[in-house]
Write an enzyme that holds these catalytic residues in place. Sequence first.
Site, PDB file in Angstrom:
ATOM      1  N   HIS A   1     -50.248 -91.264 -69.608  1.00 44.34           N
ATOM      2  CA  HIS A   1     -50.521 -91.815 -70.937  1.00 44.34           C
ATOM      3  C   HIS A   1     -49.339 -91.617 -71.884  1.00 44.34           C
ATOM      4  O   HIS A   1     -48.994 -92.527 -72.647  1.00 44.34           O
ATOM      5  CB  HIS A   1     -51.772 -91.175 -71.536  1.00 44.34           C
ATOM      6  CG  HIS A   1     -52.181 -91.786 -72.840  1.00 44.34           C
ATOM      7  ND1 HIS A   1     -52.687 -93.067 -72.935  1.00 44.34           N
ATOM      8  CD2 HIS A   1     -52.137 -91.307 -74.116  1.00 44.34           C
ATOM      9  CE1 HIS A   1     -52.940 -93.342 -74.205  1.00 44.34           C
ATOM     10  NE2 HIS A   1     -52.620 -92.301 -74.946  1.00 44.34           N
TER      11      HIS A   1
ATOM     12  N   ILE B  45     -46.159 -91.363 -71.114  1.00 44.53           N
ATOM     13  CA  ILE B  45     -45.075 -92.259 -70.707  1.00 44.53           C
ATOM     14  C   ILE B  45     -45.381 -93.687 -71.157  1.00 44.53           C
ATOM     15  O   ILE B  45     -44.528 -94.380 -71.722  1.00 44.53           O
ATOM     16  CB  ILE B  45     -44.892 -92.214 -69.184  1.00 44.53           C
ATOM     17  CG1 ILE B  45     -44.443 -90.813 -68.748  1.00 44.53           C
ATOM     18  CG2 ILE B  45     -43.893 -93.267 -68.723  1.00 44.53           C
ATOM     19  CD1 ILE B  45     -44.407 -90.622 -67.245  1.00 44.53           C
ATOM     20  N   GLY B  46     -46.618 -94.130 -70.919  1.00 47.16           N
ATOM     21  CA  GLY B  46     -46.991 -95.489 -71.306  1.00 47.16           C
ATOM     22  C   GLY B  46     -46.926 -95.709 -72.808  1.00 47.16           C
ATOM     23  O   GLY B  46     -46.435 -96.735 -73.278  1.00 47.16           O
TER      24      GLY B  46
ATOM     25  N   THR C 210     -54.055-100.126 -69.009  1.00 45.93           N
ATOM     26  CA  THR C 210     -55.154-100.309 -69.947  1.00 45.93           C
ATOM     27  C   THR C 210     -54.731-100.056 -71.386  1.00 45.93           C
ATOM     28  O   THR C 210     -55.058-100.827 -72.290  1.00 45.93           O
ATOM     29  CB  THR C 210     -56.313 -99.372 -69.577  1.00 45.93           C
ATOM     30  OG1 THR C 210     -56.683 -99.603 -68.208  1.00 45.93           O
ATOM     31  CG2 THR C 210     -57.512 -99.626 -70.467  1.00 45.93           C
TER      32      THR C 210
ATOM     33  N   HIS D 112     -54.789 -97.419 -55.241  1.00 42.43           N
ATOM     34  CA  HIS D 112     -53.898 -96.627 -56.079  1.00 42.43           C
ATOM     35  C   HIS D 112     -54.118 -95.138 -55.859  1.00 42.43           C
ATOM     36  O   HIS D 112     -53.543 -94.315 -56.556  1.00 42.43           O
ATOM     37  CB  HIS D 112     -54.124 -96.936 -57.570  1.00 42.43           C
ATOM     38  CG  HIS D 112     -54.012 -98.377 -57.911  1.00 42.43           C
ATOM     39  ND1 HIS D 112     -55.113 -99.198 -58.024  1.00 42.43           N
ATOM     40  CD2 HIS D 112     -52.934 -99.147 -58.154  1.00 42.43           C
ATOM     41  CE1 HIS D 112     -54.705-100.429 -58.322  1.00 42.43           C
ATOM     42  NE2 HIS D 112     -53.400-100.419 -58.417  1.00 42.43           N
TER      43      HIS D 112
END
Length: 585
Positions: free
Chosen positions: A399, A401-402, A442, A217
């Site tokens: 973070h 966006i998630g 996560t 990644h």
Amino acid sequence: MTWIFNRPADFAKEMVAGFVNAHASLVRQVPGGVVRNTQSRPGSVAVVVGGGSGHYPAFAGLVGQGLAHGAAMGNLFASPSAQQICSVARAASNGGGVLLAFGNYAGDVLHFGLACERLRAEGIPCETIAITDDISSATLAEKEKRRGVAGDLVVFKAAAAAAERGDSLAEVLAVARRANARTRTLGLAFAGCTLPGAERPLFSLPEGLMGFGMGIHGEPGINDLPIPNADSLAEMLTDALLQEIPSEVAAVPGARVAVIVNGLGAVKYEELFVLWHYVEPRLKAAGVTIADVQVGEFVTSFNMAGLSLTLVWLDEALEALWLAPACAPAFHRGSAIVHRPLPADRHELAVEPTVRQGSAASREAAECVMHILNAVEENILANADELGRIDAIAGDGDHGIGMSRGVSAARRAAEQAWRQGAGVGSLLQRAADAWADEAGGTSGAIWGVILNTLGTALGDEERPDAKSVAQAVAQACAGVMAFGKAKPGDKTLVDVLSPFSEALREAAENLPLAAAWQRAAEVAQQSAQRTAQLVPKIGRARPLAERSLGTPDAGAVSLAMIIVTTGDRLQAAVPVQQDRENVCL
């Protein structure tokens, strides 16, 4: 650069649909991924693999006879949710149990661990294995922290071959562990990949340098080095891998190995063959017997310019499993396996479970939760950019966006459950699955744990009060720490959740819910700010730990934001509920 896409958010979904259409004789689509479209041995173990999309042929291309029975796939580089994994596992199950196999990444560990527990609760025997073949990602003393990269293929293939011959779940798990213990990989990158719709690559390297040991990644490797010629590159990779021989191997001379030369997306096959031309004599000079070599793309990183070299130190049993026949869309081995189409009645998917009806008191609490979720969604969306900015200091900046994706999905799922008469427990569990499913990664897994635990603890019968909510929060905190392996001081949201839980428990002894929550929320805010003085000890931010000093953890900040918003909504409900001893959640 990525050229072929419509809406970036739809890329993974449309990719899977096209893949299934092109390989309909071998695979079929189910919610969360793909499974074999061919018959498997009744009563046999099902090997279900998975991870984020963007790594083709992993994971969907490795589903077929002699290989995986199913693949659960999240969005690009985002782990699938526990709900997606369970959906694929149920569809792939043959009656002999399920082995979940995945790379050792925090989000995958959380989601696959949750899925394993859920499947066991449903009566489906289940085990997991996190693959750890990347020697650059941690020392041998901490090999359990290593990433899973191209060695995924080795573990998938060996485990699936054992399942194909009729091994029990315990035996298949033992094979997978042995394959993992005997596999070593080292990779590198020349340039980063660019995801659909992105204006720039995930990472970049100075001109003339390569990231030696870099992950799939773009995770940091050992160091940045000048790009050598093919001969020197083969020497660097081979020598590093030969310096770490599995303890199970008695000696290098005479040992039999399988070799994988893996392209990560943009390095051409011709270049990989050139590399192998220089690797092969170095292995022979070390006294190694080459039992098999695979050159091509097996576990990629979208269009990353990079490659990896894998050595599998075989024993007699493992070699037989590695060389056993297989027929999957992206991997063929040996003579053709006769595969019979799946009967039409096996194509029917399980119906979405109906919403459990809550008591009047629990439904009233569920309505209160809806008001809270509406306010939380509004606050998270308004602060998404700032959360992303904080996360970008030492992470990948996603973070905000998630969290936005997760909270919006949770709010929609909760509203649907509420309109169908769900109690507070079922509503929270539906929200949990939706959050984990949509957000991935996560944080998606962690919020799935938090909301699922709260929902299970509160149930659909009783009206939540201060003590029952405090107990539920304590259970959620314990669940997050158990699944994520984080503890206070690691610079994660646990640094907020743990002191908040303790403060809520103490306040709940003498105060009604709204007042107790407000008091504990002050502790949460202070705790979030204190994470600025910590350095991360786990997760993707760990390699860039010092860079984050002085900046609070994004997950801690977003959790404190949600706690404060919840407290405000609970306090706003007090005048309406003032004749009651306890306010609904």
